[in-house]
Design an enzyme around this catalytic site. Structure first.
Site, PDB file in Angstrom:
ATOM      1  N   ARG A 101     -32.738  40.025 -21.623  1.00 23.63           N
ATOM      2  CA  ARG A 101     -31.365  40.558 -21.687  1.00 23.63           C
ATOM      3  C   ARG A 101     -31.136  40.916 -23.148  1.00 23.63           C
ATOM      4  O   ARG A 101     -31.081  40.028 -24.012  1.00 23.63           O
ATOM      5  CB  ARG A 101     -30.351  39.532 -21.197  1.00 23.63           C
ATOM      6  CG  ARG A 101     -28.926  39.945 -21.515  1.00 23.63           C
ATOM      7  CD  ARG A 101     -27.887  39.183 -20.738  1.00 23.63           C
ATOM      8  NE  ARG A 101     -27.900  39.566 -19.330  1.00 23.63           N
ATOM      9  CZ  ARG A 101     -26.926  39.282 -18.475  1.00 23.63           C
ATOM     10  NH1 ARG A 101     -25.866  38.610 -18.868  1.00 23.63           N
ATOM     11  NH2 ARG A 101     -27.006  39.663 -17.218  1.00 23.63           N
ATOM     12  N   HIS A 128     -28.764  47.809 -15.567  1.00 21.95           N
ATOM     13  CA  HIS A 128     -28.886  46.434 -15.066  1.00 21.95           C
ATOM     14  C   HIS A 128     -29.575  46.496 -13.681  1.00 21.95           C
ATOM     15  O   HIS A 128     -28.942  46.295 -12.654  1.00 21.95           O
ATOM     16  CB  HIS A 128     -27.478  45.836 -14.947  1.00 21.95           C
ATOM     17  CG  HIS A 128     -27.438  44.347 -14.808  1.00 21.95           C
ATOM     18  ND1 HIS A 128     -28.552  43.540 -14.801  1.00 21.95           N
ATOM     19  CD2 HIS A 128     -26.374  43.504 -14.648  1.00 21.95           C
ATOM     20  CE1 HIS A 128     -28.185  42.276 -14.644  1.00 21.95           C
ATOM     21  NE2 HIS A 128     -26.881  42.226 -14.555  1.00 21.95           N
ATOM     22  N   GLN A 131     -29.288  43.651 -10.957  1.00 20.69           N
ATOM     23  CA  GLN A 131     -27.995  43.597 -10.287  1.00 20.69           C
ATOM     24  C   GLN A 131     -27.960  44.580  -9.111  1.00 20.69           C
ATOM     25  O   GLN A 131     -27.527  44.242  -8.003  1.00 20.69           O
ATOM     26  CB  GLN A 131     -26.878  43.931 -11.286  1.00 20.69           C
ATOM     27  CG  GLN A 131     -25.490  43.867 -10.698  1.00 20.69           C
ATOM     28  CD  GLN A 131     -25.077  42.453 -10.333  1.00 20.69           C
ATOM     29  OE1 GLN A 131     -25.167  41.554 -11.131  1.00 20.69           O
ATOM     30  NE2 GLN A 131     -24.625  42.258  -9.102  1.00 20.69           N
ATOM     31  N   ASP A 221     -16.291  46.728 -12.289  1.00 19.41           N
ATOM     32  CA  ASP A 221     -16.853  45.838 -13.312  1.00 19.41           C
ATOM     33  C   ASP A 221     -15.849  45.804 -14.458  1.00 19.41           C
ATOM     34  O   ASP A 221     -14.875  46.584 -14.466  1.00 19.41           O
ATOM     35  CB  ASP A 221     -18.219  46.392 -13.769  1.00 19.41           C
ATOM     36  CG  ASP A 221     -18.956  45.468 -14.742  1.00 19.41           C
ATOM     37  OD1 ASP A 221     -18.551  44.292 -14.889  1.00 19.41           O
ATOM     38  OD2 ASP A 221     -19.929  45.937 -15.370  1.00 19.41           O
ATOM     39  N   CYS A 260     -20.060  42.714 -10.042  1.00 15.10           N
ATOM     40  CA  CYS A 260     -21.263  42.018 -10.511  1.00 15.10           C
ATOM     41  C   CYS A 260     -20.929  40.655 -11.102  1.00 15.10           C
ATOM     42  O   CYS A 260     -21.796  39.793 -11.174  1.00 15.10           O
ATOM     43  CB  CYS A 260     -22.004  42.880 -11.518  1.00 15.10           C
ATOM     44  SG  CYS A 260     -20.986  43.359 -12.932  1.00 15.10           S
ATOM     45  N   ARG A 288     -28.572  37.474  -6.157  1.00 18.84           N
ATOM     46  CA  ARG A 288     -29.388  37.727  -7.345  1.00 18.84           C
ATOM     47  C   ARG A 288     -30.695  36.941  -7.242  1.00 18.84           C
ATOM     48  O   ARG A 288     -31.769  37.438  -7.575  1.00 18.84           O
ATOM     49  CB  ARG A 288     -28.621  37.319  -8.621  1.00 18.84           C
ATOM     50  CG  ARG A 288     -27.374  38.137  -8.918  1.00 18.84           C
ATOM     51  CD  ARG A 288     -27.720  39.546  -9.354  1.00 18.84           C
ATOM     52  NE  ARG A 288     -28.576  39.540 -10.514  1.00 18.84           N
ATOM     53  CZ  ARG A 288     -28.166  39.376 -11.789  1.00 18.84           C
ATOM     54  NH1 ARG A 288     -26.884  39.256 -12.032  1.00 18.84           N
ATOM     55  NH2 ARG A 288     -29.021  39.386 -12.800  1.00 18.84           N
TER      56      ARG A 288
END
Ligand code: CP
Ligand code: NVA
Length: 303
Positions: A101, A128, A131, A221, A260, A288
């Site tokens: 990340r 991402h 996700q 988001d 998310c 996830r």
């Protein structure tokens, strides 16, 4: 050997393989089976930003597969203490797979170009992918097939939105993005999306009602992603009319709500929607673990 840096790296068939494996392993998991498919395999997890879901899901899934994960945060000085090329070549000698990340997507690209083990993007400023894999996994659970369905994105056309656009393009899901002027995909992103799936059309509007009309999923988001904190006031003003609330959801009475997470309740989404009967956020976060397990198994099998 393969990496998972953006969803453009995968063919539709490869995405299907990953989701199928994730599905099989989730079904086994629900029966109490955690087959150690990769005993003693080690994942290095580099985090330049905070995380709950990404950190815990990768750590847990490595344990389920018979391996383990090492959490590498600030103290390893990624991008600061030594050049990325040295970091990557050294870490590759010690672990079997790396998840990063990072603040800057280019650092992950550079890391992967030197790595001799598979590298997974666990979120960058650009995209991402993990996700989006979990989101499609969840849409399948909610809707059966996702073919021909419509996903409405309301808010900032950010890293998560880009990954959703790439996977929707690959899987034939319609997508509409409602964002204010200046916060929709720029020309570079639009070109990336067009190159990913030529012929797939993305609907872009400034009107949230237009975007959610006919939608099967409404997704939002945060308005201020990690790294954009200095723009908080400006962004909150720009997005004020883009909140997902009961009034907006009334325009698509069948649609599920997805996010998310983490969410800023009262800003991009209300409590009412987050906790409402059509909210899929908890199932989505839980997936996830399963979708990424499919991705890790797929990557380790490609070596
Ligand atoms: N959605 C997501 O990536 O959550 P974390 O930031 O908690 O990992
Ligand atoms: N767009 C958000 C997603 C967090 C999972 C961010 O980048 O901060």
């Amino acid at each position: 050997m393969r990496h998972l840096l953006t969803l453009k790296d995968l063919t539709t068939a490869e995405i299907e393989d990953i989701l199928r494996t994730g599905r099989e392993l989730k079904d086994q998991y629900l029966q109490g089976i955690r087959e150690p498919l990769f005993p003693a395999c080690v994942m290095g997890m580099i985090f330049e930003k905070q995380s709950l879901r990404t950190r815990v899901s990768f750590d847990a899934l490595m344990t389920h597969l018979g391996g383990s994960a090492i959490f590498l945060a600030d103290e390893v000085g990624f991008g600061k203490r030594e050049p990325v090329c040295d970091f990557s070549r050294v870490l590759s000698q010690m672990v079997d797979v790396v998840m990063i990340r990072a603040k800057h997507h280019e650092d992950v690209e550079e890391f992967a170009s030197y790595a001799t083990v598979p590298v997974i993007n666990g979120l960058t400023d650009f995209c991402h992918p993990c996700q989006a894999l979990a989101d499609i996994f969840t849409m399948r659970e909610l809707l059966g097939s996702e073919k021909g369905r419509k996903l409405a994105w309301v808010g900032d056309a950010n890293n998560v939105a880009l990954s959703l656009a790439l996977i929707c393009g690959k899987l034939g899901i319609r997508m509409a993005v409602a964002a204010p002027e200046g916060y929709t995909f720029d020309d570079e992103h639009l070109q990336f999306i067009a190159d990913n799936q030529p012929g797939w059309e993305l609907e872009i509007t400034h009107d949230p009602v237009e975007a959610v009309t006919g939608a099967d999923v409404v997704y939002t988001d945060v308005w201020v992603s990690m790294g954009q904190e200095a723009e908080k006031a400006k962004r909150e003003q720009a997005f004020a009319d883009y909140q997902v609330n009961g009034a907006l959801m009334a325009h698509c009475p069948q649609a599920y709500f997805m996010h998310c997470l983490p969410a800023r309740r009262g800003l991009e989404v209300t409590d009412e929607v987050m906790c409402g009967p059509r909210s899929a956020i908890v199932q989505e976060a839980g997936n996830r673990l399963h979708a990424q397990k499919g991705a890790v198994v797929w990557l380790l099998n490609q070596r």
